[in-house]
Design an enzyme around this catalytic site. Structure first.
Site, PDB file in Angstrom:
ATOM      1  N   ARG A   1     -23.310  -6.743 -45.732  1.00 20.09           N
ATOM      2  CA  ARG A   1     -22.137  -6.167 -45.070  1.00 20.09           C
ATOM      3  C   ARG A   1     -22.634  -5.310 -43.922  1.00 20.09           C
ATOM      4  O   ARG A   1     -23.460  -4.428 -44.142  1.00 20.09           O
ATOM      5  CB  ARG A   1     -21.327  -5.306 -46.052  1.00 20.09           C
TER       6      ARG A   1
ATOM      7  N   SER B   1       0.844  -1.186   0.000  1.00 15.98           N
ATOM      8  CA  SER B   1       0.000   0.000   0.000  1.00 15.98           C
ATOM      9  C   SER B   1       0.878   1.233   0.000  1.00 15.98           C
ATOM     10  O   SER B   1       2.001   1.214   0.523  1.00 15.98           O
ATOM     11  CB  SER B   1      -0.907  -0.003   1.230  1.00 15.98           C
TER      12      SER B   1
END
Length: 408
Positions: free
Chosen positions: A314, A274
Site C-alpha cells: 500500500r 482587452s
C-alpha cells in the site's frame, strides 16, 4: 463548477467533482455488497445511494484527516444509516484503496468518454479543413523562418494526425476494477465466505470479484495496489490529447498575429478583448488550450513519480497524490477538448493572405529547388514545388475517414 484560477472550468461539468466521486464510491461499495449478497456471504443487501449527501462532504473531508482518506468516514455513515441485516456488511472484505481506486477509474472513464466524443468531432472538422484547402499554398516555416511551399491542407492534415493518434491512445485504454482487500489477497473476504459456510471459499470470492467488476463494467484483473500503470496510462493518454491540441493552438496563435494574418479564431461577443486596448482581438481559445498543454505533462509526471514510489502493498503518500492530480488532469483535458472543438469548428482561413505571403516570398521558398537543380545539373521546373504533399494528405484523410466510419 467554476474556477477563477481556471477560466472555462465549467465546461467540464460534473466530471471528477467531489459529488461525483461520492456517487462513484457508493457505486463501488454497492456493487461489492450486492455481489456478496448474491454469493450468499452477506445475508442481504441495502441501498447506499443517497444515504450521504454532497452537502455532508465537508464533514467527511475533516474526518478523512484522521484516516488519510474519506472511505472510513463514509463507511461509518453508510452502516449507521442503512436499514436491514445487510447494513453491517457494507465494505466487508474490502480496503479503502479498493474503493478509491475503482471509483477513480469510474470517474476517469466518464472523462475519457467525453474527450473521445470531442476528438471525433475534431476529426470531422479537420477532415473538412484539410480537404477544402488541399490546394491552398502556404509558406512552410521551420525554426520560425520561411522554408519551402506547402499547403494549408497538409498543415491541417498534420493537426489531424495528432488528433487521430490521441484518439487511438484513449481508445486503447482498458480500465480495470480494484478488489484486493488489505494486501491484495482478499483474505478477509475468503474468511467470511468460509465462516458463512461456502464449500469453496476462494472460488466463491473469485465469483464475487467477477460479479462486482461486471456490474461496474470494468475489466477483471488481480489487485494492483502498488502497480500504478492504470493511472499513468490514463494520464499519458490525456496528455497525448493536450499535446495534439497545444500544437494546433500554437499554430493558430502564431498565424493569427496581425503581421501574418493567415488564420483567425472564430469571433464571439466579448471574446478576445482587452481591459484597456479596444483594438485587441486576442486568440483566447488558443491561449486557453496552450495553458492546458503546458500544465498537463507535469500532472502526468506526478503520476509517474507516484508510481515509482508506490512501495510495499500500500503506497504511503504516493497513492494520495494521485487523487487531486487525476481530478485536475481529467477536468483540464475536458475543458481543452471543448475549446479545441470550438476553435476548429469556426476557424477562419485567410487563403488569399496565405497566397499573397507565399507569392511575395517565392524566391526564398524555392531556393531549395534551385539548389537541387544546380546539384543535379538541370533546370528548375515551373510548378508549385509541393512534392508529395497531396499524396500525404490523401493518406491522412483515408485514415481519418476510416476512424469516423469505425466510430459511427
Amino acid at each position: 463548477m467554476s474556477d477563477l484560477f481556471w477560466p472555462g472550468d465549467e465546461h467540464a461539468g460534473d466530471l471528477a467533482t467531489e459529488a461525483s466521486w461520492l456517487a462513484a464510491m457508493a457505486r463501488v461499495e454497492q456493487a461489492w455488497l450486492d455481489a456478496l449478497a448474491r454469493a450468499g456471504i452477506a445475508p442481504a443487501t441495502v441501498e447506499l445511494a443517497g444515504l450521504v449527501s454532497p452537502d455532508e462532504l465537508p464533514a467527511v473531508a475533516r474526518a478523512a484527516e484522521g484516516t488519510g482518506n474519506p472511505v472510513p468516514a463514509l463507511v461509518a455513515l453508510w452502516r449507521g444509516r442503512a436499514r436491514g441485516p445487510g447494513a453491517a456488511w457494507v465494505h466487508r472484505g474490502l480496503t479503502s484503496q479498493d474503493v478509491i481506486d475503482t471509483s477513480l477509474v469510474l470517474l476517469l472513464r466518464d472523462a475519457v468518454k467525453r474527450v473521445l466524443a470531442q476528438l471525433r468531432g475534431q476529426v470531422g472538422s479537420l477532415v473538412a479543413l484539410a480537404d477544402a484547402h488541399r490546394g491552398t499554398v502556404i509558406a512552410g516555416r521551420t525554426l520560425t523562418q520561411h522554408a519551402v511551399p506547402t499547403t494549408f491542407g497538409l498543415k491541417a492534415a498534420g493537426w489531424l494526425t495528432g488528433i487521430l493518434d490521441a484518439a487511438d491512445a484513449l481508445g486503447r485504454l482498458a480500465l480495470p476494477a480494484q478488489f484486493g482487500g488489505a494486501a491484495g489477497t482478499l483474505s478477509a473476504a475468503v474468511e467470511l465466505a468460509r465462516l458463512r459456510g461456502a464449500a469453496d471459499p476462494a472460488g466463491t470470492v473469485s465469483g464475487v470479484v467477477a460479479d462486482a467488476t461486471s456490474t461496474l463494467g470494468l475489466r477483471p484483473v488481480p489487485a494492483w495496489h502498488t502497480t500504478r500503470g492504470t493511472f499513468t496510462a490514463i494520464g499519458d493518454a490525456l496528455v497525448a490529447c493536450t499535446d495534439a491540441w497545444g500544437r494546433i493552438a500554437t499554430d493558430v496563435a502564431t498565424l493569427s498575429r496581425p503581421e501574418i494574418g493567415e488564420l483567425a479564431e472564430p469571433a464571439a461577443d466579448g471574446r478576445g478583448g482587452s481591459s484597456t486596448m479596444p483594438h485587441k482581438r486576442n486568440p483566447v481559445l488558443s491561449v486557453l488550450i496552450r495553458r492546458a498543454a503546458l500544465t498537463a505533462p507535469a500532472l502526468a509526471s506526478t503520476l509517474h513519480l507516484a508510481a515509482a514510489l508506490a512501495g510495499d502493498e500500500r503506497p504511503d503518500g504516493a497513492w494520495h497524490t494521485e487523487w487531486p492530480t487525476l481530478r485536475d488532469l481529467a477536468r483540464r483535458a475536458a475543458v481543452a477538448a471543448h475549446h479545441t472543438s470550438e476553435l476548429l469548428r469556426g476557424l477562419r482561413v485567410e487563403d488569399l493572405r496565405m497566397g499573397a505571403t507565399a507569392a511575395a516570398a517565392w524566391r526564398d521558398l524555392t531556393a531549395e529547388r534551385r539548389a537541387m537543380a544546380a546539384f543535379a545539373g538541370g533546370e528548375p521546373a515551373d510548378d508549385p514545388y509541393l512534392g508529395l504533399a497531396d499524396g500525404a494528405l490523401a493518406t491522412v484523410l483515408a485514415r481519418a475517414n476510416a476512424y469516423l466510419e469505425a466510430t459511427r
